[in-house]
Design an enzyme around this catalytic site. Structure first.
Site, PDB file in Angstrom:
ATOM      1  N   GLU A 238      -8.455  11.596  13.242  1.00  0.00           N
ATOM      2  CA  GLU A 238      -7.509  10.531  13.563  1.00  0.00           C
ATOM      3  C   GLU A 238      -6.558  10.882  14.705  1.00  0.00           C
ATOM      4  OE1 GLU A 238      -4.396   7.553  11.242  1.00  0.00           O
ATOM      5  OE2 GLU A 238      -5.786   8.808  10.123  1.00  0.00           O
TER       6      GLU A 238
ATOM      7  N   LYS B  96       0.850  -1.189   0.000  1.00  0.00           N
ATOM      8  CA  LYS B  96       0.000   0.000   0.000  1.00  0.00           C
ATOM      9  C   LYS B  96       0.884   1.237   0.000  1.00  0.00           C
ATOM     10  CE  LYS B  96      -3.114   2.669   2.937  1.00  0.00           C
ATOM     11  NZ  LYS B  96      -3.742   2.798   4.259  1.00  0.00           N
TER      12      LYS B  96
END
Length: 461
Positions: free
Chosen positions: A264, A215
């Site tokens: 986050e 990723k």
């Protein structure tokens, strides 16, 4: 007229001498709007302010003025460099039991090895400061502290000056009527490097398909031009109202103001416990409750997004198992629903080990796979090669710690850098083997939306 801390020996990154003393004094005051306190400091300390509010609104911090600044330009060891300097400073602290712990606030750049000449030139590798005036709202109490760090033997007069300035700030914040409405007009919108972004996504996808990485997160930027200089407190006011479920932050350095509303959390340390959050994998919100539920179920069952999320869970779990005992991690993610987007979310908790401070966690956790990729070093190499952009403090750790070792850092996404009559917005997404450039491009527009709306713009992508 108030006194600037430059007139009272602002101290900056100097070696702590045997004569250095760190004084703090706290008073409890009546209710104050934190944004009004932030704005009350604008005339004297426009370039020396911070704002922080955690996601559940149990803690708000505002800092005005610089009692002491800690900076680093290191590429290696920058987290521990700030940690060491802060510990040295705290060793000189003189406080009474009624006084709350002084706070150190700031952030780090995303990647010191990819710095380029850009809008981030005023931001070093790491930048933190102890405010001269510190507002803290917690558990229904509003407290204002004075912090003064000095190596002068006679400091009583300087401290009295700060008391006078504190009282003026409190008075102005309580009685002045500040207009937080944003009337500024966007005159131009520029997608910086759109074709470069699409090309980067394509190349990153091919690298992943060849087995070089699992990723890679690729980001891009949007540049807005306004009729007039953008007011930082008005931008903060707009985004705090619109993004209720997020962490709200603002950091002023020179003429630039970095602000945002991020969902986050990177790390929180509180009373010997460590907390983090795995946030990765996303889908838009539905136009109705039924559509929203269907989209959420689709996200929970989507292989690509679950795989992307698991990368983050595995990485953060490894760090917590190294630094903590009694680690608690749910086996399956939940949905985190914020105004414009839904994310997969997994909470992580552990009991803190000895001799581990918050900067150790920040170093170990940054960048998470949600903002860098897997494996980290390979992903960063691909980002440096393909993005051709200096992320600055975007997607990097921003937050605070105090003299008792508590603190919290968030990941600075859903953010923008203000400088005069310009704003620079940033957004990215996780690229995996089956990513499609046009779809990833569309997702970045969803992530631009919160800040774009806060600045008076409309989604047109």
């Amino acid at each position: 007229m108030g006194y600037k801390m430059t007139e009272i020996r602002e101290m900056r990154n100097v070696m702590i001498s045997p004569s250095t003393r760190f004084f703090t004094e706290t008073v409890e005051v009546g209710r104050i709007s934190p944004l009004s306190f932030f704005e009350a400091g604008a005339s004297q300390y426009d370039d020396k302010r911070f704002y922080w509010q955690n996601a559940d609104k149990t803690l708000t911090l505002v800092g005005i003025g610089h009692a002491y600044t800690l900076t680093t330009d290191k590429t290696e060891g920058r987290f521990q460099d700030i940690s060491m300097k802060w510990k040295q400073l705290c060793s000189t602290l003189i406080k009474e039991e009624k006084d709350i712990d002084p706070v150190l606030f700031g952030g780090f750049s995303f990647d010191e090895n990819s710095r380029k000449e850009s809008e981030w030139d005023e931001f070093p590798s790491g930048y933190f400061f102890v405010p001269s005036f510190q507002l803290k709202i917690e558990e229904g109490k509003t407290m204002v502290s004075i912090n003064m760090i000095t190596d002068q033997t006679e400091a009583a007069l300087d401290f009295d000056r700060l008391r006078e300035e504190r009282d003026k700030l409190i008075h102005n914040a309580q009685v002045e009527e500040f207009d937080f409405t944003n009337h500024n007009k966007i005159t131009a919108t520029t997608e910086r490097g759109k074709e470069q972004y699409l090309h980067a996504v394509k190349n990153a996808t091919e690298s992943i398909q060849k087995g070089k990485a699992d990723k890679v997160v690729i980001a891009r930027a949007l540049e807005l031009h306004f009729e007039h200089t953008v007011n930082s407190v008005k931008a903060l006011h707009a985004i705090t109202n619109e993004q209720q479920e997020s962490y709200h932050f603002g950091l002023q350095i020179g003429t630039s103001h970095f602000f945002g509303a991020t969902p986050e959390r990177l790390i929180e340390i509180k009373n010997g416990k460590a907390y983090s959050a795995c946030v990765a994998g996303s889908i838009r919100r539905g136009k109705s409750a039924q559509e929203d539920r269907v989209l959420g179920e689709e996200l929970l069952g989507d292989r690509k997004n679950r795989e992307e999320h698991q990368y983050v869970v595995s990485m953060i779990s490894d760090v917590f198992n190294k630094y903590c005992s009694e680690v608690l991690i749910p086996k399956t993610p939940k949905l985190m629903k914020i105004r414009d987007i839904q994310h997969l979310y997994t909470a992580v908790e552990g009991t803190l080990g000895q001799e581990i401070d918050i900067f150790s966690f920040v170093e170990a956790l940054h960048p998470t796979p949600a903002l860098g990729g897997v494996p980290t070093n390979v992903a960063l190499d691909i980002i440096r090669q393909e993005e051709e952009m200096d992320r600055g403090y975007y997607a990097a750790p921003i937050g605070w710690t105090d003299a008792a070792g508590n603190g919290e850092f968030a990941v600075a996404i859903r953010s923008a850098l203000l400088d005069g009559n310009r704003a620079y917005l940033y957004a990215g997404g996780g690229i995996v083997a089956d990513s499609v450039p046009d779809s990833e491009y569309d997702e970045t527009w969803v992530k631009f939306r919160p800040v774009l709306r806060a600045l008076g713009g409309k989604l047109n992508g």
